[in-house]
Scaffold this motif. Structure first.
Motif, PDB file in Angstrom:
ATOM      1  N   PHE G  10       0.868  -1.182   0.000  1.00 61.29           N
ATOM      2  CA  PHE G  10       0.000   0.000   0.000  1.00 61.29           C
ATOM      3  C   PHE G  10       0.906   1.234   0.000  1.00 61.29           C
ATOM      4  O   PHE G  10       1.565   1.523   0.997  1.00 61.29           O
ATOM      5  N   GLN G  12       0.463   4.597  -0.410  1.00 66.07           N
ATOM      6  CA  GLN G  12       0.078   5.856   0.252  1.00 66.07           C
ATOM      7  C   GLN G  12       0.535   5.892   1.707  1.00 66.07           C
ATOM      8  O   GLN G  12       0.384   4.926   2.442  1.00 66.07           O
ATOM      9  N   GLY G  13       1.094   7.014   2.115  1.00 66.42           N
ATOM     10  CA  GLY G  13       1.506   7.156   3.507  1.00 66.42           C
ATOM     11  C   GLY G  13       2.886   6.586   3.773  1.00 66.42           C
ATOM     12  O   GLY G  13       3.354   6.625   4.907  1.00 66.42           O
ATOM     13  N   LYS G  14       3.504   5.997   2.773  1.00 65.88           N
ATOM     14  CA  LYS G  14       4.877   5.539   2.938  1.00 65.88           C
ATOM     15  C   LYS G  14       5.810   6.527   2.246  1.00 65.88           C
ATOM     16  O   LYS G  14       5.428   7.212   1.301  1.00 65.88           O
ATOM     17  N   ARG G  37      -1.580   3.081  -5.204  1.00 61.33           N
ATOM     18  CA  ARG G  37      -1.702   4.482  -4.781  1.00 61.33           C
ATOM     19  C   ARG G  37      -0.345   5.185  -4.716  1.00 61.33           C
ATOM     20  O   ARG G  37       0.043   5.757  -3.697  1.00 61.33           O
ATOM     21  N   ILE G 187     -14.645   2.947  -0.984  1.00 65.85           N
ATOM     22  CA  ILE G 187     -14.634   4.015  -1.981  1.00 65.85           C
ATOM     23  C   ILE G 187     -13.269   4.074  -2.667  1.00 65.85           C
ATOM     24  O   ILE G 187     -12.238   4.104  -1.990  1.00 65.85           O
ATOM     25  N   ASP G 188     -13.278   4.049  -3.992  1.00 64.84           N
ATOM     26  CA  ASP G 188     -12.055   4.161  -4.811  1.00 64.84           C
ATOM     27  C   ASP G 188     -11.137   2.957  -4.685  1.00 64.84           C
ATOM     28  O   ASP G 188      -9.994   3.010  -5.151  1.00 64.84           O
ATOM     29  N   ASN G 189     -11.593   1.865  -4.090  1.00 66.90           N
ATOM     30  CA  ASN G 189     -10.721   0.705  -3.884  1.00 66.90           C
ATOM     31  C   ASN G 189     -10.751  -0.240  -5.074  1.00 66.90           C
ATOM     32  O   ASN G 189     -11.239  -1.367  -5.003  1.00 66.90           O
ATOM     33  N   PHE G 191      -8.197  -1.638  -6.401  1.00 69.43           N
ATOM     34  CA  PHE G 191      -7.321  -2.767  -6.092  1.00 69.43           C
ATOM     35  C   PHE G 191      -8.093  -3.903  -5.420  1.00 69.43           C
ATOM     36  O   PHE G 191      -8.024  -5.053  -5.841  1.00 69.43           O
TER      37      PHE G 191
END
Ligand SMILES: Nc1ncnc2c1ncn2[C@@H]1O[C@H](COP(=O)(O)O)[C@@H](O)[C@H]1O
Ligand SMILES: Nc1ncnc2c1ncn2[C@@H]1O[C@H](COP(=O)(O)O)[C@@H](O)[C@H]1O
Ligand SMILES: Nc1ncnc2c1ncn2[C@@H]1O[C@H](COP(=O)(O)O)[C@@H](O)[C@H]1O
Ligand SMILES: Nc1ncnc2c1ncn2[C@@H]1O[C@H](COP(=O)(O)O)[C@@H](O)[C@H]1O
Ligand SMILES: [Mg+2]
Ligand SMILES: [Mg+2]
Ligand SMILES: [Mg+2]
Ligand SMILES: [Mg+2]
Ligand SMILES: [Mg+2]
Ligand SMILES: [Mg+2]
Ligand SMILES: [Mg+2]
Ligand SMILES: [Mg+2]
Lengths: 207, 207, 207, 207, 207, 207, 207, 207
Positions: G10, G12-14, G37, G187-189, G191
């Motif tokens: 995942f 995002q956030g990394k 993402r 939402i928006d998933n 993957f």
């Protein structure tokens, strides 16, 4: 003020005595009075006092109509997604009828069985204004809106459970409709939709 | 499908290239194309490719109109509560105009200064359909709805701050309007309201 | 602590026994005690124990008043949008009256029939402080706020259905009022509004 | 209309040109004009056009005041829970000051350090009307409300993060205050609170 | 698994038969069993089957305790804002007591009457862990948290009406507390708070 | 007031100048000051003025510690569900460390890979207090809570997207935990959790 | 653990550094790694370090695939309501393809133009599993669900504005679908939907 | 249309008469009919009219099954977090069974007691599709999803209180699951999950 239209009373939250008194006053100068959201118990009290009225249990309407035989103008269709939406749809239909509108009812034509809806395509496309009543996901308004070019008045209902959040789901669906020509009234507001449909369908009449 | 109407493209979330391509295809068989929610940067790219279009910065509309001189049908009023609602109101007004409707604009007539609104009472009461655009508390729709018997299309806007919750406040106000004849479209959806106003105002025309 | 004011007990969520005991204690040192949100069943139990009190069923108030004949100070108006808002309005009015305020009631003057409201313009503009009680879309607070320069205390009510979300709609409307001089209390909190109106109207008194 | 009061313009959502034009028009017949929610960039443009105005960056106010030396009426206290609430508090304080009110500021007296608040008890209890500005949990309004019998105008702020939900938390806290005499304005609406405080504090003046 | 602790059953949503069966199984190997959220009707059925248990109607707890005379460890205070919060507070207190904790109760010490709370300051500051139970605006947790350095477990209750949104208001207040050392459990979750208080107060015991 | 503890400043919403001034004042009488939620730009300004402080970019903390070599008390575990939760977890861990607590970090042990978590079972079960930091669905708090009898402080994070609603999802999950001994702090409030863990772990110390 | 499947990160956030390090570790023992993402800036950094990967800008995926020529299993259809939903749909489609699934894309077949959708009826009815990606009102999932008996995985997107509330509208619509066989992901998933479609379509394979 | 499947009627919101009529019509051409969400009173009326049906009180299902002895296909597991989730789980299980699926039930295996769940690891990992039914925090779906590679259909339930917000908490948890292969149906929609599980488990059958 708006001659030819019924006077309307919002029954919910009033006492039977208040309703009786208001209807009496209105009936002095109008030949049509409509009371909405009337529980059976209230209806009983009012009918005893004003036997001239009629109670319709499914849409919970009390109606005074002293001129029932006026000609009706065609043009309105009221459609529902499911069976449980019928009370709201009848509120719309009977409101419009009290405004001298002729209403075609298409009930239980929800999008999960598209063939049922498409079987009525001609009726839909001939309409001048359409009221779509649907709960749960409320997708019927978008689908109908995409099939016709008449104005569509969407009525979300509180039918469903769980993440329907008492009608919020259908309300949001209808507000976000990507079909053109769709507008929305309050959850379960059959009255408002029927009245608006009446207003719209009268446009174009010789004044 | 609906002849005489513009073809409409939802600009937001598309790339300029996608918009150019879609408009080109539509322009082959239509003389009016409308693209909504177009940022200035996108407009610049599209105008370079399709100089025939015009960009309106306030309502963020891209318009192709090869038949600008058709006669306009009177009957629509677009009113706003405040100055900040004008972009949404212009989206409504220009959409209706592209459908050969004549639009009277009443801007900045919000309920906190009732005299301004009442000064236009005659214009409002002569209208066949009214679009009311308002943010913050959105009370204008109810007040106008109570003053007229024409259908009112209410457009909540995201104008305001804090407990307006990006338009939710005005949206709920309008959905709960106790005036009859009011229906609602999505927050900031000037296009939808203008288009619907056009549909309604055409009712009664010789087909 | 605040001499001349009633002591107030929040009745909801207490047992009748608790209420009796609290009122008895307060009545030792006060000649006015007010208990709010009292169901009829609770009232019956309390009245048996404390016959000196009076129960008002519409606003669901229990009142002990050993000095009923004090002079009342004029200046407060309490207005409602509809009939169903009257219980909350009466809670406000009777609370203020227990604080030696004189209250003018303007009920059922909602914005969908603006002429009714405007017919009382003079009364409104003479007021020193106004309590506006309204459900559904709650637009009355903004309209009144725009007509007067006195402080307006807005009370949203849970009257309505569907997207009123038990008063949320009216609450947001009132919080977002674009009229100046409007502040808001909790949904259905007639007591709070009446009490605050009393506090404000006493300002300017010789201490 | 309300003589002696500033004319007020809501700056947000307007273009600098619109603000200049509106201020110019108002300044013809008023000696005090207040523009709220003005970003620094807008202020710069307006000040170039109307050098007579002054910009206050912390509360983001543009002020025209041609009669700055009028006597001020004492009675208003503005208190904040924290440092980050100061911009909203200043909006309230300077609005009231422009209405010829004298304002005592008690900043950073939040409930997590009760001794600070209690150290100002006398000031609070002498006030005729108190504005309480607080974010995060917003508990200050209830605590102040419990300490005084003056009206308290509570302003929730969007200060905080996470489950403050941009001010919703403080808003709900304040609406549910169990102290009497507390009413609430919109999130971050320092202007509204200051204006209302001014209205209330003028009550009792010889008209 | 956790010896010395009661086994706990969540009563709500189970049939009396299921509860009887579960308690019987647990009682074979434990001398303390606690059933929470037990309606009076369920209690009656269970007590007939398992007379060894006791029902506490206020906190709606069913308790089996075969070793009632163990020594209690001091250190826990349970405080409430109002009278209506007592059922939740008792759920917390009796849960902790069943874990051999001694509980000091401070009921009805809400922030609208700060003197009552401050009268107990010494008791609060001597506590090792404090449970604060409050509805409506829930400000008590912040105020207590600011007065002590012991951990505070905040329990929002559904007490109140309107914009309390069934406890949401108090929940958000407590989550946003600007006092340090405050954490929160579910709305009306007295059990969870009492249990956690017991866990914390046992820390530091010789294992 | 609470000797031996750091003084804490909430950095967000303050200007760098305000922070410098507050820290200077606190540093006169304390040897430990912690500033939370400090953006890099603010840190730079403050460090220039107060070079004695250190900035930790991941948890965005500014720390003044003049007594860094005090002995640390073991007992606290800080665990995260994923990598993106580490900034919040570090805020918790470093806050506790500044209170002379020793912290064991278990990062990226989310429930979708249970074996990783179970591999640390012994560490978890030896802890005296555990901070669980998790975003998205936040299930880790329940799972850890079920595995240990120590108090668990749950910190929901805003990590995720869509229906995480900026941390609401994890917050609700944690509040509804069916494991005993779990309490919750605000979304992303690592500081609050670390501080509370410190308070709890000190219980049982000779005072 | 699940052989034959890609390892998934995942993004995002990394930080880019974290992603590089994780991918390197995974790539030692897997021939397929998927990072979701991934913003363009992160992709650039990672590609410089791991040139073996490929970046797909529309679905923002970074993919390592050392065995691109494996045979694909037919059976999956990915459909979208509009053009703006394509990034999410591509995330689904490319995830499934990396699991050796063959994907038929039906883009821009929303319900406002039902004929487009019905033109693909045969493709839909032959599918073994269908991913429906739609924003705004999200009605496509119900309509497709009603036309087929294959499982439908619905992906609400944040496409739209106003009362779409960043995807909430489509999410609720899909959860309330009255068609059978429909389930929903975040939402928006894209993957998650693509991965699940791959899992389902592999059922029935010889293991 | 879908041969071999039961016809399904949504019982809620229909009158018993409507249900009788619909079932009679469907039973003419189907040997299996399922009516969901049937209250006991409705069941009684229907059974009197159609004694061939059977009522299952726990899941509130009315079933007509004229071919009860068909062979069942193994592969489905239905798991619940708690006892109170069983009615929803039974709705799922019996729906699947009516589609000729064999269902293994794992009830009361919630994450607060992980050992119970892990004791069934083999059963879970052998499943072809798993339905996870959980209320309160709903964490079970993520934990199961992380343990298996089969598709997981998550059913949030309204079990719980307070901040479970009638199932919203569990719904959001499940939508945000960080385990792959998890999709979600409406709150309390056991029917939908069971039906979808049936559809999925039939994939791979010789058509
Ligand atoms: N079911 C309804 N929903 C919404 N508005 C209604 C309804 N019934 C009546 N109304 C409106 O309420 C007005 C009358 O309200 P009242 O004076 O309270 O009886 C009518 O003029 C209608 O506009
Ligand atoms: N209807 C009401 N709504 C809000 N607050 C109230 C109400 N009635 C009483 N109160 C407040 O509750 C306090 C008394 O609460 P209690 O001690 O629980 O009876 C009074 O001082 C009032 O401030
Ligand atoms: N776009 C996405 N949305 C939801 N879950 C994802 C997404 N991308 C990856 N995941 C999940 O996140 C896990 C990896 O998370 P992490 O260890 O933080 O990289 C994968 O196994 C997936 O289950
Ligand atoms: N408990 C339920 N929850 C959701 N959908 C259901 C349920 N029971 C039946 N349905 C759906 O509702 C349809 C029948 O609706 P109706 O025609 O109103 O009886 C069935 O085909 C199912 O798709
Ligand atoms: Mg259409
Ligand atoms: Mg009207
Ligand atoms: Mg005013
Ligand atoms: Mg007070
Ligand atoms: Mg503290
Ligand atoms: Mg535990
Ligand atoms: Mg289907
Ligand atoms: Mg899995």
């Amino acid at each position: 003020i708006r001659c030819g239209f019924p006077e309307v009373v919002f029954g919910q939250g009033k006492t039977p005595e208040q309703v009786v008194q208001i209807v009496r006053r209105l009936a002095e100068r109008n030949d049509r009075v409509l009371v909405t959201r009337v529980a059976a118990e209230m209806a009983q009290v009012v009918l005893e006092q004003i036997p001239e009225m009629a109670y319709h249990a499914v849409p919970r309407l009390l109606i005074l109509n002293r001129s029932p035989d006026t000609p009706k103008r065609p043009g309105i269709v009221v459609a529902t997604g499911g069976t449980a939406d019928i009370p709201v749809a009848e509120e719309a239909a009977m409101t419009a009828e009290l405004m001298d509108q002729q209403v075609v009812r298409l009930y239980d034509v929800g999008v999960a069985g598209l063939h049922r809806l498409l079987g009525h395509l001609e009726v839909l496309q001939r309409a001048r204004v359409i009221v779509v009543v649907a709960g749960m996901e409320g997708a019927l308004a978008s689908v109908v809106g995409g099939l016709v070019s008449a104005p569509v008045i969407a009525v979300p209902t509180s039918v469903g459970y769980g993440a329907n959040f008492q009608g919020l789901s259908a309300l949001l669906t209808m507000l976000n409709s990507c079909a053109t020509g769709v507008s929305v009234v309050n959850i379960d507001n059959g009255f408002g939709a029927g009245y608006l449909a009446g207003l719209i369908n009268r446009l174009g009449d010789p004044a």
